[in-house]
Scaffold this motif. Structure first.
Motif, mmCIF file in Angstrom:
data_model
loop_
_atom_site.group_PDB
_atom_site.id
_atom_site.type_symbol
_atom_site.label_atom_id
_atom_site.label_comp_id
_atom_site.label_asym_id
_atom_site.label_seq_id
_atom_site.Cartn_x
_atom_site.Cartn_y
_atom_site.Cartn_z
ATOM 1 N N ARG A 115 0.836 -1.204 0.000
ATOM 2 C CA ARG A 115 0.000 0.000 0.000
ATOM 3 C C ARG A 115 0.872 1.256 0.000
ATOM 4 O O ARG A 115 0.553 2.249 -0.648
ATOM 5 C CB ARG A 115 -0.947 -0.024 1.200
ATOM 6 N N ASP A 119 0.655 4.163 -2.724
ATOM 7 C CA ASP A 119 0.394 5.542 -2.295
ATOM 8 C C ASP A 119 1.486 6.491 -2.768
ATOM 9 O O ASP A 119 1.201 7.620 -3.167
ATOM 10 C CB ASP A 119 0.254 5.618 -0.768
ATOM 11 N N ARG A 122 0.969 7.060 -6.447
ATOM 12 C CA ARG A 122 -0.221 7.891 -6.626
ATOM 13 C C ARG A 122 0.078 9.356 -6.319
ATOM 14 O O ARG A 122 -0.310 10.256 -7.066
ATOM 15 C CB ARG A 122 -1.358 7.369 -5.751
ATOM 16 N N GLU A 123 0.796 9.597 -5.222
ATOM 17 C CA GLU A 123 1.147 10.968 -4.843
ATOM 18 C C GLU A 123 2.054 11.606 -5.887
ATOM 19 O O GLU A 123 1.880 12.771 -6.250
ATOM 20 C CB GLU A 123 1.816 10.976 -3.469
ATOM 21 N N GLU A 134 -9.354 8.990 -6.102
ATOM 22 C CA GLU A 134 -9.192 7.538 -6.097
ATOM 23 C C GLU A 134 -10.592 6.950 -5.988
ATOM 24 O O GLU A 134 -11.410 7.425 -5.218
ATOM 25 C CB GLU A 134 -8.352 7.153 -4.878
#
Length: 193
Positions: A115, A119, A122-123, A134
């Motif tokens: 995860r 993350d 994604r950031e 999301e």
């Protein structure tokens, strides 16, 4: 500069020592020093329009190996992405070259680490292409499994999709791309087959 004159030889000696240490470490550990053996940068820098041969060479230089040669406009390779096992899939337009690239990243065996990588990716994409929401999406390969997905459209022809299948993060998957928890997919829609 009177201070330099007094300590100049000592400073130069320290600088030479540091340079020698850097040279020796890169000579004895060239793969680690250069980040070789990880294909993340080669994958990310593979531009749309690249030929299948050049794409394959670029990935091989980073340590990836072809697991399925170009067949019907598709190349599959195995390597690592952020030093995790990964399957790379490239699609090619018959005349114009690379128009699809995807990486399917294996689980570390630790759901929190998986995860965290998702993350971080994604950031980084939110910073580069603008914040996007999301959303939960159904997993087409596995019934009753929900995955998290974010999409970016940096220009009118490019679509980037990043997804995390939380149901796959607690186990070590095989070679199947769908069994890997983190998927990063680029599509270039200007050229269609």
């Amino acid at each position: 500069m009177p201070g330099f004159k007094a300590h100049g030889p000592r400073i130069l000696l320290v600088l030479l020592f540091v340079l020698a240490a850097c040279f020796l470490s890169s000579a004895f550990f060239p793969r680690e020093a250069a980040g070789a053996g990880d294909s993340a940068e080669a994958f990310m820098s593979a531009t749309f329009g690249l030929s299948s041969a050049r794409t394959q060479k670029r990935m091989e230089k980073s340590g990836a190996v072809a697991s399925d040669f170009v067949r019907e406009g598709r190349l599959t390779m195995k390597g690592t992405f952020e030093f995790r096992s990964a399957v790379f899939v490239f699609g090619f337009h018959a005349k114009n070259g690379l128009n699809h690239k995807a990486v399917y990243i294996a689980s570390s065996g630790n759901a929190e680490e998986d995860r965290a990588l998702y993350d971080a990716l994604r950031e980084a994409y939110n910073v580069r292409f603008g914040k996007t929401n999301e959303r939960p999406a159904t997993n087409a390969r596995t019934k009753n499994r929900i995955m998290l997905q974010s999409n970016w459209k940096p220009d009118k022809y490019t679509i980037i999709a990043l997804s995390c299948n939380t149901g796959a993060t607690n186990r070590f998957p095989g070679d199947s791309p769908g069994a890997r928890p983190i998927h990063l997919i680029y599509n270039f829609t200007k050229w269609t087959k």
